[in-house]
Design an enzyme around this catalytic site. Structure first.
Site, mmCIF file in Angstrom:
data_model
loop_
_atom_site.group_PDB
_atom_site.id
_atom_site.type_symbol
_atom_site.label_atom_id
_atom_site.label_comp_id
_atom_site.label_asym_id
_atom_site.label_seq_id
_atom_site.Cartn_x
_atom_site.Cartn_y
_atom_site.Cartn_z
ATOM 1 N N SER A 30 50.380 39.843 29.041
ATOM 2 C CA SER A 30 51.440 40.857 29.108
ATOM 3 C C SER A 30 52.764 40.352 28.554
ATOM 4 C CB SER A 30 51.726 41.267 30.557
ATOM 5 O OG SER A 30 50.589 41.760 31.169
ATOM 6 N N HIS A 83 41.573 43.824 31.968
ATOM 7 C CA HIS A 83 41.624 43.353 33.350
ATOM 8 C C HIS A 83 40.590 44.086 34.193
ATOM 9 C CE1 HIS A 83 45.634 43.041 31.542
ATOM 10 N NE2 HIS A 83 45.811 41.973 32.288
ATOM 11 N N TYR A 85 41.261 45.392 36.991
ATOM 12 C CA TYR A 85 41.896 46.570 37.612
ATOM 13 C C TYR A 85 41.856 47.801 36.722
ATOM 14 C CZ TYR A 85 46.132 45.402 34.907
ATOM 15 O OH TYR A 85 47.011 45.117 33.907
ATOM 16 N N GLU A 86 41.556 47.610 35.436
ATOM 17 C CA GLU A 86 41.422 48.774 34.556
ATOM 18 C C GLU A 86 40.084 49.475 34.777
ATOM 19 O OE1 GLU A 86 43.057 47.993 30.384
ATOM 20 O OE2 GLU A 86 43.007 45.990 31.237
ATOM 21 N N ALA A 113 51.153 36.529 32.417
ATOM 22 C CA ALA A 113 52.358 36.734 33.215
ATOM 23 C C ALA A 113 51.931 36.566 34.668
ATOM 24 C CB ALA A 113 52.898 38.143 32.987
ATOM 25 N N SER A 212 44.625 38.234 36.285
ATOM 26 C CA SER A 212 43.799 38.017 35.087
ATOM 27 C C SER A 212 43.295 36.586 35.032
ATOM 28 C CB SER A 212 44.634 38.318 33.836
ATOM 29 O OG SER A 212 45.664 37.352 33.685
ATOM 30 N N HIS A 247 56.829 46.459 36.809
ATOM 31 C CA HIS A 247 56.207 46.033 35.555
ATOM 32 C C HIS A 247 57.286 45.832 34.491
ATOM 33 C CE1 HIS A 247 52.988 45.320 32.756
ATOM 34 N NE2 HIS A 247 53.336 46.328 31.990
HETATM 35 N N1 HPA Z 1 51.651 39.536 41.085
HETATM 36 C C1 HPA Z 1 50.504 39.732 40.407
HETATM 37 N N2 HPA Z 1 50.430 39.733 39.103
HETATM 38 C C2 HPA Z 1 51.557 39.563 38.399
HETATM 39 C C3 HPA Z 1 52.792 39.368 39.028
HETATM 40 C C4 HPA Z 1 52.834 39.358 40.440
HETATM 41 O O1 HPA Z 1 53.888 39.197 41.071
HETATM 42 N N3 HPA Z 1 53.713 39.227 38.035
HETATM 43 C C5 HPA Z 1 53.054 39.324 36.868
HETATM 44 N N4 HPA Z 1 51.749 39.519 37.078
#
Ligand code: HPA
Length: 278
Positions: A30, A83, A85-86, A113, A212, A247
Site C-alpha cells: 500500500s 489480501h 480480506y478482499e 504498510a 498481508s 486508510h
Molecule cells: N493495522 C493493520 N494493518 C495496517 C495498519 C494497522 O494499524 N497500518 C497499515 N496496515
C-alpha cells in the site's frame, strides 16, 4: 487446472512479453508501488491479462506486474498485492509467488504498510521483519501438498533471511537511514485492530501489525525462496496515540517515506543479486 500447471502457464505468458529474466521478485504494498514506476526497460502487464492471477481491489494498489530494471538489476515487481480480506483464498493470495518461482525467481523482497506496536517506532519508520506471528487463522499450504513446490511441513525458523537483513542494515547505514527489526503480527482485517487487540499483540511479542505478507512468506519459504520483508510504519497501532486510524493516514505516510524507501530498495538489489549463485 492444477496450481502447478496454472503457475507454469502464467509464467510462460509473462516471460514471452519481455527479454528480461529476473531472479529477484518484489511485492510492493500500500502506497509503496511507486518504485515500479522508476524501472527502466519496463514491460507492464495488468494482472487481468495473466491467467488465474488475482486482481487487487484495495485502494493504493495498481494491480500490474512490472518487469524492468532497477539500475543493472532486472526485477519482477508486483505493483500492488491481493489480501485475504478482499475475499481471496489463501491459495489465490499465494498464486503470484508460485508464478514467480516458475519464472525463475530465487529471491523475494516483500514490502508492506504496517501499524507500529513497539513504542520505540515512529510514524514513517522502516522496519525489517525478523519473524512473524500468523493470526490470520489460515495457511496457504492447507490442502494436498504438491512436492514439486516443496515439502509438507516447511521450516519457518529462518524464514526471514539473516544475510539479506544484514545487507539491508549495511545499505541503510550507508544511506544514513535508521532501520529497525521487529516481529510482524498478521491479522485478517479489513477492520483495524481494537486497542485491546493491540495490547494483546504487544504482550505476545509483536512489534508491528498488518494484513498481508505472511501468506506470501509461507508460500515462498515452501519453495525455498530467500526473502527480505520491509514494513513501513504508516501509523501507530490502535490505542497508542489518542486518535482513530484511517486508510488516508496510511497512504499519506507511504507517500512521505517514498524516497527513502525507494533508495533502500534500490541499494539492496545489487548485493542480493550478487549473493545468488549463478
Ligand atoms: N493495522 C493493520 N494493518 C495496517 C495498519 C494497522 O494499524 N497500518 C497499515 N496496515
Amino acid at each position: 487446472m492444477e496450481v502447478f500447471a496454472a503457475a507454469e502457464a502464467a509464467a510462460q505468458l509473462i516471460l514471452q512479453r519481455t527479454q528480461l529474466r529476473p531472479r529477484i521478485g518484489l511485492v510492493l504494498g500500500s502506497g509503496l508501488g511507486g518504485f515500479a514506476d522508476s524501472l527502466t526497460d519496463a514491460t507492464r502487464i495488468p494482472y487481468s491479462e495473466i491467467p488465474q492471477f488475482p486482481r487487487s481491489t484495495a485502494i493504493g494498489h495498481a494491480g500490474q506486474l512490472v518487469m524492468g530494471k532497477a539500475g543493472a538489476v532486472p526485477v519482477a515487481a508486483m505493483q500492488g498485492r491481493v489480501h485475504l480480506y478482499e475475499g481471496y483464498s489463501p491459495q489465490q493470495v499465494a498464486f503470484p509467488m508460485r508464478v514467480f518461482r516458475r519464472m525463475g525467481i530465487r529471491a523475494l523482497i516483500l514490502t508492506n504498510a504496517a501499524g507500529g506496536i513497539n513504542r520505540n517506532y515512529r510514524q514513517g519508520a522502516l522496519v525489517l521483519i525478523r519473524d512473524h506471528i500468523n493470526l490470520q487463522g489460515t495457511n496457504p499450504l492447507v490442502g494436498p501438498n504438491d512436492d514439486r513446490f516443496g515439502i509438507r511441513f516447511p521450516d519457518m525458523t529462518r524464514a526471514y533471511c539473516q544475510g539479506y537483513r544484514e545487507i539491508a542494515c549495511q545499505e541503510a547505514g550507508k544511506l544514513g537511514m535508521d532501520l529497525h527489526q521487529g516481529v510482524y503480527a498478521a491479522m485478517l482485517g479489513p477492520s483495524y485492530e481494537s486497542p485491546a487487540e493491540i495490547n494483546f499483540l504487544r504482550i505476545i511479542g509483536a512489534d508491528l501489525v498488518g494484513m498481508s505478507t505472511v501468506t506470501e512468506v509461507i508460500t515462498a519459504r515452501h519453495m525455498e525462496i530467500n526473502l527480505l520483508a520491509i514494513s513501513c510504519v504508516t501509523n501507530m497501532a490502535a490505542g497508542i496515540l489518542d486518535r482513530p486510524l484511517s486508510h488516508r493516514e496510511v497512504m499519506e505516510t507511504g507517500e512521505r517515506v517514498k524516497s527513502s524507501f525507494e533508495a533502500l530498495l534500490r541499494a539492496v538489489l545489487p548485493p542480493i543479486e550478487r549473493d545468488l549463485s549463478p
